[in-house]
Design a protein around this motif. Structure first.
Motif, PDB file in Angstrom:
ATOM      1  N   GLU A  83      11.488  47.569  60.316  1.00 39.69           N
ATOM      2  CA  GLU A  83      10.557  46.844  61.173  1.00 39.69           C
ATOM      3  C   GLU A  83      11.322  46.048  62.226  1.00 39.69           C
ATOM      4  N   GLN A  84      11.464  46.650  63.386  1.00 41.75           N
ATOM      5  CA  GLN A  84      12.154  46.047  64.519  1.00 41.75           C
ATOM      6  C   GLN A  84      11.562  46.613  65.802  1.00 41.75           C
ATOM      7  N   ASP A  85      11.997  46.066  66.953  1.00 41.12           N
ATOM      8  CA  ASP A  85      11.402  46.471  68.229  1.00 41.12           C
ATOM      9  C   ASP A  85      11.519  47.973  68.460  1.00 41.12           C
ATOM     10  N   ALA A  86      12.711  48.509  68.286  1.00 42.08           N
ATOM     11  CA  ALA A  86      12.897  49.960  68.360  1.00 42.08           C
ATOM     12  C   ALA A  86      12.752  50.502  66.944  1.00 42.08           C
ATOM     13  N   ARG A 111       8.543  56.236  66.551  1.00 42.73           N
ATOM     14  CA  ARG A 111       7.717  56.446  67.743  1.00 42.73           C
ATOM     15  C   ARG A 111       6.888  55.210  68.071  1.00 42.73           C
ATOM     16  N   GLY A 112       7.476  54.039  67.827  1.00 38.20           N
ATOM     17  CA  GLY A 112       6.783  52.814  68.159  1.00 38.20           C
ATOM     18  C   GLY A 112       7.600  51.601  67.809  1.00 38.20           C
ATOM     19  N   SER A 113       6.973  50.438  67.906  1.00 39.29           N
ATOM     20  CA  SER A 113       7.643  49.166  67.659  1.00 39.29           C
ATOM     21  C   SER A 113       7.019  48.470  66.453  1.00 39.29           C
ATOM     22  N   GLY A 114       7.865  47.971  65.579  1.00 36.38           N
ATOM     23  CA  GLY A 114       7.380  47.256  64.402  1.00 36.38           C
ATOM     24  C   GLY A 114       6.677  48.131  63.392  1.00 36.38           C
ATOM     25  N   PRO A 115       7.284  49.228  62.924  1.00 40.62           N
ATOM     26  CA  PRO A 115       6.634  50.043  61.902  1.00 40.62           C
ATOM     27  C   PRO A 115       6.384  49.239  60.635  1.00 40.62           C
ATOM     28  N   CYS A 116       5.190  49.417  60.037  1.00 40.28           N
ATOM     29  CA  CYS A 116       4.795  48.540  58.929  1.00 40.28           C
ATOM     30  C   CYS A 116       4.147  49.271  57.763  1.00 40.28           C
ATOM     31  N   THR A 136       0.813  52.327  67.698  1.00 40.48           N
ATOM     32  CA  THR A 136       0.943  53.783  67.676  1.00 40.48           C
ATOM     33  C   THR A 136       1.032  54.278  66.242  1.00 40.48           C
ATOM     34  N   VAL A 137       0.638  55.541  66.043  1.00 41.58           N
ATOM     35  CA  VAL A 137       0.815  56.220  64.770  1.00 41.58           C
ATOM     36  C   VAL A 137       1.529  57.534  65.027  1.00 41.58           C
ATOM     37  N   ALA A 138       2.290  58.005  64.036  1.00 42.53           N
ATOM     38  CA  ALA A 138       3.057  59.236  64.216  1.00 42.53           C
ATOM     39  C   ALA A 138       3.159  59.990  62.898  1.00 42.53           C
ATOM     40  N   VAL A 139       3.417  61.293  63.017  1.00 43.75           N
ATOM     41  CA  VAL A 139       3.658  62.166  61.875  1.00 43.75           C
ATOM     42  C   VAL A 139       5.077  62.702  61.981  1.00 43.75           C
ATOM     43  N   LEU A 140       5.864  62.536  60.909  1.00 43.30           N
ATOM     44  CA  LEU A 140       7.245  63.003  60.874  1.00 43.30           C
ATOM     45  C   LEU A 140       7.388  64.032  59.757  1.00 43.30           C
ATOM     46  N   PRO A 141       7.762  65.265  60.047  1.00 46.83           N
ATOM     47  CA  PRO A 141       7.957  66.264  58.993  1.00 46.83           C
ATOM     48  C   PRO A 141       9.134  65.901  58.087  1.00 46.83           C
ATOM     49  N   ILE A 142       9.055  66.337  56.821  1.00 42.14           N
ATOM     50  CA  ILE A 142      10.105  66.125  55.839  1.00 42.14           C
ATOM     51  C   ILE A 142      10.603  67.475  55.344  1.00 42.14           C
ATOM     52  N   ASP A 143      11.916  67.639  55.316  1.00 45.94           N
ATOM     53  CA  ASP A 143      12.515  68.800  54.663  1.00 45.94           C
ATOM     54  C   ASP A 143      12.489  68.516  53.157  1.00 45.94           C
ATOM     55  N   THR A 144      11.617  69.172  52.418  1.00 48.71           N
ATOM     56  CA  THR A 144      11.441  68.848  51.001  1.00 48.71           C
ATOM     57  C   THR A 144      12.636  69.248  50.152  1.00 48.71           C
TER      58      THR A 144
END
Length: 374
Positions: A83-86, A111-116, A136-144
């Motif tokens: 949780e930071q600006d970048a 893909r945003g600021s302050g992920p929580c 903002t909201v984002a989807v990040l794929p995971i290599d399982t």
């Protein structure tokens, strides 16, 4: 080697031995700092269910402001916001041989600021992240196979404002999660007083905004969302009004109840925080109050979805930002951010009420509790 060093090694060995006697490892995220007593990242504890105590296992991984953490469905990986600006999200491998130890895998932009907030789909192929500061909201794929986080495949910029002149001047996404069928996602935006609806495409990890639902009242400040197991109802913790709104989910979200998380005679400042169901006894729902510094326990009518307050339990600390219930449903751990402590309660399996154990441990600015195996 000094006697003190031998003592530290002996103490650590005892802790590791005690960990093997219990199957429950607990990871704690929080806010980090540079001071000698400040948190340096993610910490681990062993929950001794026989003695009803938490055993410190030490620092699991050094990382910046891991204010929200998540265990992968495979139980092989742990993910943390930074949780930071970048904003970033960091992936760790959970060591199966050394209890509580984490190994860095990689890091990606949130893909945003302050992920929580973080969530995944059931098989753990996609990671969903909400960024509070810029909405903002984002989807990040995971290599399982490796736990590696890949670059984003889904993204949305939420917009709008509401009536609170300090907290609601712009959008502030506070959570995002899939519904039970994993066809749609909901995101609570505290700043705009809205619940955002998204179509989720699992073939490519993209999001398509389909509609929004206004908060039941202006100034509610929706924070966290949970579904009942049958996906008939949606429960929304409203941070600014310290209320829970119960909604029908289909065919459209409609408010059917608003209930306070506070006693009627409490008039001091308070903000609502976490909301969860009991993992085994879904007729009980729990919510935390920051100000009143309590956990509110509710009885759930599984037919109507309505809530009835049955208990307020003092959390023996200040600012219970987060809490969580053990996978077997017997214990609840509260993270008290401003009193720097974790407090352990047992849960009466007949009434759902909380019972103090007298067990507490110190840790700097804890904000998230996750159990391995959950």
């Amino acid at each position: 080697m000094f006697l003190r060093d031998w003592f530290l090694i002996f103490t650590l060995s005892l802790n590791i031995w005690a960990t093997k006697a219990t199957s429950t490892i607990v990871f704690i995220g929080g806010y980090s700092g540079d001071g000698p007593t400040d948190s340096k990242g993610i910490y681990a504890f062993a929950l001794d269910e026989v003695k009803s105590t938490l055993i410190p296992l030490g620092l699991s991984a050094v990382t910046t402001n891991p204010s929200y953490i998540l265990i992968h469905p495979s139980h092989k990986y742990l993910y943390s916001v930074n949780e930071q600006d970048a904003g970033t999200v960091t992936a760790f491998k959970i060591d199966s041989t050394q209890p509580g130890h984490l190994t860095l895998i990689n890091q990606q932009s949130s893909r945003g600021s302050g992920p929580c907030y973080l969530s995944t789909n059931q098989v753990g192929e996609y990671l969903f992240v909400a960024n509070y500061n810029n909405g903002t909201v984002a989807v990040l794929p995971i290599d399982t196979n490796t736990g590696n986080i890949k670059s984003f495949t889904g993204f949305d910029q939420q917009t709008g404002s509401s009536i609170d002149p300090i907290r609601q001047t712009s959008a502030h996404a506070h959570c995002i999660l899939l519904d039970k069928k994993e066809q749609y996602a909901l995101s609570a935006d505290l700043g705009s007083d809205e619940i955002y609806h998204y179509k989720f495409f699992s073939n490519n990890g993209s999001l398509l905004r389909t509609s929004t639902t206004k908060a039941a009242r202006f100034g509610d400040g929706p924070r966290h969302i949970i579904f009942d197991s049958n996906q008939k109802f949606v429960y929304v913790m409203n941070e600014l009004k310290s209320t829970i709104t119960v909604y029908n989910y289909f065919p459209t979200m409609q408010s059917i109840q608003i209930i306070s998380t506070l006693p009627q005679d409490f008039t001091l400042p308070n903000t609502g925080a976490e909301i969860i169901f009991h993992p085994k006894l879904e007729q009980y729902l729990y919510a935390s109050n920051r100000g009143h510094d309590s956990i509110a326990v509710f009885l759930v009518d599984i037919n109507t979805g309505h809530l009835s307050l049955i208990q307020h339990m003092n959390v023996q600390g200040r600012t219970p930002r987060n809490f969580n219930i053990s996978p077997d449903g017997k214990f609840l751990i509260v993270a008290n951010q401003d009193s720097n402590n974790l407090v352990l309660f047992t849960i009466d399996q007949t009434t759902g009420k909380l019972i103090p154990t007298g067990s507490t441990v110190s840790i700097s600015k804890p904000t998230c509790v996750k159990y391995l195996g959950q």
